[in-house]
Design an enzyme around this catalytic site. Structure first.
Site, mmCIF file in Angstrom:
data_model
loop_
_atom_site.group_PDB
_atom_site.id
_atom_site.type_symbol
_atom_site.label_atom_id
_atom_site.label_comp_id
_atom_site.label_asym_id
_atom_site.label_seq_id
_atom_site.Cartn_x
_atom_site.Cartn_y
_atom_site.Cartn_z
ATOM 1 N N CYS A 147 -12.149 -2.370 2.651
ATOM 2 C CA CYS A 147 -10.756 -2.019 2.376
ATOM 3 C C CYS A 147 -10.515 -1.464 0.974
ATOM 4 O O CYS A 147 -9.414 -1.007 0.672
ATOM 5 C CB CYS A 147 -9.869 -3.233 2.610
ATOM 6 S SG CYS A 147 -10.152 -3.999 4.214
ATOM 7 N N HIS B 135 -2.669 -2.131 8.299
ATOM 8 C CA HIS B 135 -3.808 -2.168 7.384
ATOM 9 C C HIS B 135 -4.716 -0.997 7.748
ATOM 10 O O HIS B 135 -5.362 -1.001 8.792
ATOM 11 C CB HIS B 135 -4.539 -3.493 7.513
ATOM 12 C CG HIS B 135 -5.557 -3.722 6.439
ATOM 13 N ND1 HIS B 135 -6.053 -2.706 5.637
ATOM 14 C CD2 HIS B 135 -6.182 -4.863 6.019
ATOM 15 C CE1 HIS B 135 -6.933 -3.208 4.789
ATOM 16 N NE2 HIS B 135 -7.029 -4.508 4.992
ATOM 17 N N HIS C 143 -2.412 -5.977 -2.264
ATOM 18 C CA HIS C 143 -3.293 -5.761 -1.118
ATOM 19 C C HIS C 143 -2.659 -6.377 0.127
ATOM 20 O O HIS C 143 -2.641 -5.755 1.188
ATOM 21 C CB HIS C 143 -4.671 -6.355 -1.401
ATOM 22 C CG HIS C 143 -5.698 -6.032 -0.371
ATOM 23 N ND1 HIS C 143 -5.998 -4.730 -0.017
ATOM 24 C CD2 HIS C 143 -6.491 -6.820 0.389
ATOM 25 C CE1 HIS C 143 -6.938 -4.739 0.921
ATOM 26 N NE2 HIS C 143 -7.241 -5.993 1.192
#
Length: 412
Positions: free
Chosen positions: A169, A333, A299
């Site tokens: 990520c 995401h 995040h």
């Protein structure tokens, strides 16, 4: 570090295609997440049934095939990338850099976690009688982690160095660090930084096998959070040296920081040591204290451990007045694209004074304490931003933090 000018930027995601649409979604806290339909599973899932989940898909916008000159690259993620490249004059800005310095002096760093794996999955589902890929699926250039970078390089007519960064990520946030090193070393005169991720069965069922896919829209930092909502996106920025800034209002990357927890394949360090090291490095390169950051894109995956570690980091390092938000409730995401997509959210905050909110989260988990509850903003706001930061913390403890501001502030 000498700041880097963001000469152009664009992004496409479920919340909005292009800067105007994405800015409107951030301003209105309008989520692009939709429930997966068990009766009509999406083609990208490659399965007869799908779990109860929500996702930020761009099905309508990836329906058109690539132009004839790029047809050999045609698949969902390359369509996603090409569609984003056509927004906000980005291709024209790259063409201008190419004309100014030459195609060999413009580099490309692309972050992705799954690249074109969805196309490889489709080929394996259609094996011929001999167990090989069927005709029409025997395309070696698409069955490689570097496929997206090679495609974008060809689409933009670039001949400089091109690399793929795949650190889960944090991939496209770390790509900014690679670009900065190239520019500082004089390897190139400009760098296209990209983050591209398309939805696929590997992402959906892989994260489900880890128990990380929420059955409802994700709730970053909420007490009832159950995990992530997947999304897909393509984001691009064109970075150049500071001296190319044409005004004091030019947007700049002021600092980047990277660190690794070396703790666990999927869980963060309990005290967030790697994340804090990345923050320290980014602030040091920017020449700023954490208290100077007035907009922070977290995040915020909406998973129990990640959110707890990040909330503790924010509370102990940032000012009580920082406007902190988590935008994955708007976009999903987007994995390897998340770092750069959320960097673009910071650029929107700087350019348009749009401070995003935290969609779908009714309230911060009280276990995080009153200070973080004050820092986390659930609703968007309109207020000028001087310095913005973005967190990207990936599997394997791969952490990255980016700090943005304006050229005039950097000179000061």
């Amino acid at each position: 570090m000498p700041p880097l000018v963001v000469a152009a930027h664009t992004a496409s995601c479920a919340a909005g295609v292009g800067m105007a649409a994405l800015s409107d979604a951030l301003r209105g806290n309008t989520s692009g997440l939709q429930a997966l339909q068990a009766a009509a599973p999406p083609a990208w899932a490659g399965a007869a049934t799908v779990p109860e989940a929500w996702a930020g898909a761009l099905d309508t916008f990836v329906a058109e095939p690539l132009p004839a000159a790029l047809a050999a690259w045609d698949c969902r993620p390359t369509r996603l990338a090409f569609q984003a490249l056509q927004q906000d004059g980005f291709m024209a800005a790259v063409a201008a850099a190419r004309e100014r310095w030459g195609a060999a002096r413009v580099g490309l760093v692309l972050g992705t976690s799954a690249s074109t794996i969805g196309d490889s999955e489709a080929a394996y589902r259609l094996l011929d009688a001999d167990g090989g890929f069927p005709a029409g699926r025997r395309n070696p250039r698409l069955n490689t982690p570097h496929a997206l970078a090679a495609f974008v390089q060809q689409a933009l007519g670039l001949q400089g160095p091109a690399v793929t960064v795949s650190t889960a990520c944090s991939s496209s946030a770390k790509a900014c660090g690679s670009a900065r090193r190239w520019l500082q070393a004089g390897v190139v005169e400009a760098v296209v930084v990209a983050g591209v991720e398309a939805l696929s069965a590997s992402l959906l069922f892989g994260f489900r096998s880890l128990g990380l896919v929420a059955p409802a829209p994700c709730q970053p930092f909420g007490a009832a959070r159950q995990g992530i909502s997947l999304g897909e996106a393509a984001a691009f920025v064109l970075l150049q040296r500071h001296e190319t800034a044409t005004s004091s209002d030019a947007l700049c990357l002021l600092g980047d920081g990277e660190a690794n927890d070396a703790h666990h394949m999927s869980a963060p360090h309990p005290q967030g040591l790697g994340a804090e090291l990345a923050l320290d490095a980014a602030l040091a390169r920017a020449g700023l204290p954490a208290e100077a950051i007035d907009f922070l894109n977290l995040h915020g995956t909406a998973t129990p451990a990640n959110d707890a570690v990040e909330a503790a980091l924010v509370a102990r390092r940032y000012a009580p007045t920082v406007h902190a938000c988590a935008t994955k409730g708007l976009t999903g995401h987007t994995m390897g694209a998340a770092g750069l997509l959320e960097a673009v959210v910071c650029l929107i905050a700087l350019q348009h004074s749009v401070r995003a909110g935290t969609a779908h989260t009714p309230a911060a988990d009280p276990v995080f304490g009153a200070l973080f509850e004050q820092q986390l903003r659930l609703q968007p706001a309109t207020a000028a931003v001087r310095f913005a930061a973005s967190h990207s913390f990936g599997f394997g403890g791969n952490n990255a933090v980016l700090v943005f501001g304006r050229a005039g502030e950097a000179r000061a």
